[in-house]
Design a protein around this motif. Structure first.
Motif, PDB file in Angstrom:
ATOM      1  N   THR A   1       3.562  40.644  18.516  1.00  0.00           N
ATOM      2  CA  THR A   1       2.393  40.688  19.402  1.00  0.00           C
ATOM      3  C   THR A   1       1.095  40.469  18.631  1.00  0.00           C
ATOM      4  OG1 THR A   1       2.349  43.098  19.180  1.00  0.00           O
ATOM      5  CG2 THR A   1       3.543  42.180  21.061  1.00  0.00           C
ATOM      6  N   ASP A   2       1.105  40.775  17.347  1.00  0.00           N
ATOM      7  CA  ASP A   2      -0.089  40.616  16.506  1.00  0.00           C
ATOM      8  C   ASP A   2      -0.057  39.218  15.890  1.00  0.00           C
ATOM      9  OD1 ASP A   2      -2.195  40.750  14.774  1.00  0.00           O
ATOM     10  OD2 ASP A   2      -1.315  42.274  13.460  1.00  0.00           O
ATOM     11  N   PRO A   3      -1.048  38.356  16.167  1.00  0.00           N
ATOM     12  CA  PRO A   3      -1.069  37.002  15.600  1.00  0.00           C
ATOM     13  C   PRO A   3      -0.955  36.992  14.075  1.00  0.00           C
ATOM     14  CG  PRO A   3      -2.728  37.202  17.308  1.00  0.00           C
ATOM     15  CD  PRO A   3      -2.191  38.576  17.072  1.00  0.00           C
ATOM     16  N   LYS A   4      -1.573  37.968  13.415  1.00  0.00           N
ATOM     17  CA  LYS A   4      -1.506  38.026  11.958  1.00  0.00           C
ATOM     18  C   LYS A   4      -0.069  38.261  11.500  1.00  0.00           C
ATOM     19  CE  LYS A   4      -3.383  40.427   7.914  1.00  0.00           C
ATOM     20  NZ  LYS A   4      -4.268  41.524   7.443  1.00  0.00           N
ATOM     21  N   GLU A   5       0.629  39.163  12.179  1.00  0.00           N
ATOM     22  CA  GLU A   5       2.016  39.458  11.844  1.00  0.00           C
ATOM     23  C   GLU A   5       2.887  38.229  12.089  1.00  0.00           C
ATOM     24  OE1 GLU A   5       5.197  43.072  12.716  1.00  0.00           O
ATOM     25  OE2 GLU A   5       3.779  42.482  14.289  1.00  0.00           O
TER      26      GLU A   5
END
Length: 544
Positions: A348-352
């Motif tokens: 859900t986290d773009p960075k992840e």
């Protein structure tokens, strides 16, 4: 709810998978590690398509092979039986959720009472070969006392069996004879084998002793034989490839075998967020695709066949000729996205999400892929890379970051024609305002001049899913196994498939269809029950 699903659901709480590194892993736990491998092999259209790919090509090459028979020799085909001609995985999948193990008594009873079904394309090919004057020899590790019933089952299914002398099992004392010894016996009778068929490497030659790296080197040394003299079929459920995971593998206790599998999969030190049942049930499928020399051989074979198709005159002479290839699991090693994140979980986290992609540039290419693509480029084919990857991770100020990283990854592996116009992700050429769409839209763009004004004639498709081929454009569902029967003549000629039993797209479509709803709307206990309910049982085992 289906009775099999309900039964599996009721049992699931009692059979929760144990931690990955185990000190008290029992035979029942070990048996359950084949579940997803068995689901794929027993139900997927991709498995059936690969069989057509092999037998179509064997048929296409047979006439030429018969021109190279040494003087005074008779042509022969030597083939294995179980999971090469006859489906046999139910023997293993029937042990799911039980503490049963392989045994001499169980095997003998299975061979006597097995409900035999022919695998796709096998009967037709061997019949044609027999009609062309080729002697067919069947070799197997089955016991000699089941020779008559095995012969009768082969004949009943339509396989050409000249006599009992063409069926080589163990000797009368059931002493183990190596398959190499059996092949030498056939050759000693003045036969010249034009093709060898099997689901294990030792069905094809005398394989070097040792663990996985040794087997993989053996495949590399003999790579030119795959797809011409040798034809290997996928077996993700069992095989000698499993014994190459650790020394003395056969003698290990179930918890030692499990831990050997985990070490081979290189999970140590890695945090796996997957639900325990899912981790357990995908184990053998994951190991086969990442740690078996059999998979390497199958990939090499596929690309050898595809290279031969490139060289056919009707393909080489086509104007604006092109090929379309998938990326993950087709050109580069399938990333562990079936585990991190597992089925029904996403970043859900773009960075992840971007961090997961950044770990991939060093992924190695699938055996044979680089050579195939460079040959295609040398022959003047345009090459288009189609991927289900996104264009961007969603990080602010990083538009196109996933595409940029994908281009780097393709270049790193030495693939030709790596440019933005040759890479089509699921965000490109979508209708209207859609930001994501299926591969049929990118294929349409290639063929209708939207890339650079040229209407390309796509001669070959290579992928690990039926969705990588133009089935939708023909009004067929790539997620319906019946579509394979309707396109059976195209496999190994226009469509080339790399087996991938851990592909999450296949899993989601198949399990959702069985469940009658999006499987990701169910909890993991219910999903586990669905997977178990699909296991082919062996009703006659109750008599054993």
């Amino acid at each position: 709810m289906d009775k099999k699903i309900l039964a599996a659901l009721l049992l699931t709480p009692l059979l929760t998978a144990k931690s990955f590194f185990a000190n008290s892993y029992e035979q029942q736990d070990l048996n359950n590690e084949i579940i997803i491998a068995a689901n794929w092999q027993q139900h997927s259209g991709e498995y059936a398509a690969y069989f057509y790919q092999v037998f179509n090509n064997a048929e296409d090459q047979l006439k030429q092979s018969l021109k190279n028979i040494p003087k005074g020799k008779k042509p022969a085909i030597i083939t294995a039986i179980d999971d090469t001609l006859i489906a046999g995985t139910a023997y293993f999948s029937s042990m799911v959720d039980t503490s049963e193990a392989r045994s001499i008594e169980r095997s003998r009873y299975w061979w006597n009472h097995q409900k035999a079904t022919a695998l796709p394309g096998s009967v037709e090919f061997l019949k044609k070969a027999s009609e062309m004057g080729v002697a067919i020899f069947y070799i197997s590790g089955r016991f000699n006392d089941v020779k008559t019933i095995t012969l009768n089952k082969l004949k009943k299914l339509g396989y050409p069996v000249s006599s009992k002398n063409h069926l080589l099992l163990q000797d009368e004392n059931n002493t183990t004879l190596s398959k190499e010894d059996k092949r030498h016996h056939i050759i000693s009778m003045d036969y010249h084998p034009v093709m060898l068929l099997g689901d294990q490497l030792n069905d094809l030659g005398e394989v070097d002793r040792g663990l996985y790296p040794v087997k993989k080197k053996w495949v590399s040394r003999h790579q030119n034989k795959f797809g011409s003299e040798w034809f290997i079929l996928p077996n993700t459920v069992y095989g000698f490839w499993e014994e190459a995971l650790a020394s003395d593998y056969r003698t290990l206790h179930p918890d030692e075998k499990h831990n050997a599998r985990v070490r081979a999969a290189n999970y140590k030190g890695v945090t796996l967020p997957s639900p325990p049942d899912y981790q357990q049930q995908i184990m053998m499928a994951d190991l086969w695709i990442r740690k078996s020399a059999d998979f390497s051989a199958i990939a090499v074979q596929t690309y050898n066949l595809a290279t031969r198709a490139l060289e056919r005159s009707e393909n080489r002479q086509a104007d604006n000729r092109a090929i379309i290839v998938d990326i993950d699991g087709t050109l580069i090693d399938y990333p562990p996205i079936h585990l991190i994140p597992p089925l029904c979980q996403t970043f859900t986290d773009p960075k992840e999400k971007m961090e997961s992609f950044e770990k991939r540039p060093g992924s190695s290419s699938i055996p044979g892929a680089r050579e195939f693509l460079n040959k295609a480029a040398a022959l003047g084919y345009e090459i288009f890379y189609l991927t289900a990857r996104e264009h961007s991770s969603g990080r602010p100020g990083h538009e196109g970051d996933i595409e940029t990283l994908t281009l780097k990854q393709l270049s790193y592996n030495g693939f030709p024609k790596v440019t933005e116009s040759h890479l089509l992700n699921r965000s490109k050429y979508c209708p209207g305002s859609r930001k994501s769409c299926g591969k049929e839209y990118q294929r349409k763009a290639i063929m209708t001049g939207k890339i650079n004004g040229k209407n390309y004639d796509v001669r070959l498709y290579v992928g690990d899913l039926l969705d990588d081929f133009d089935l939708k454009e023909q009004g067929l569902s790539p997620f319906d196994k019946s579509s394979v029967e309707k396109t059976r003549d195209q496999y190994g000629r226009k469509y080339f498939i790399i087996p991938n039993p851990v592909n999450k797209t296949w899993m989601w479509h198949f399990y959702s269809k069985v469940a009658g709803k999006d499987i990701c709307q169910m909890n993991e206990q219910e999903r586990s029950a669905i997977r178990k309910s699909l296991i082919e049982d062996w009703p006659e085992k109750k008599l054993y």
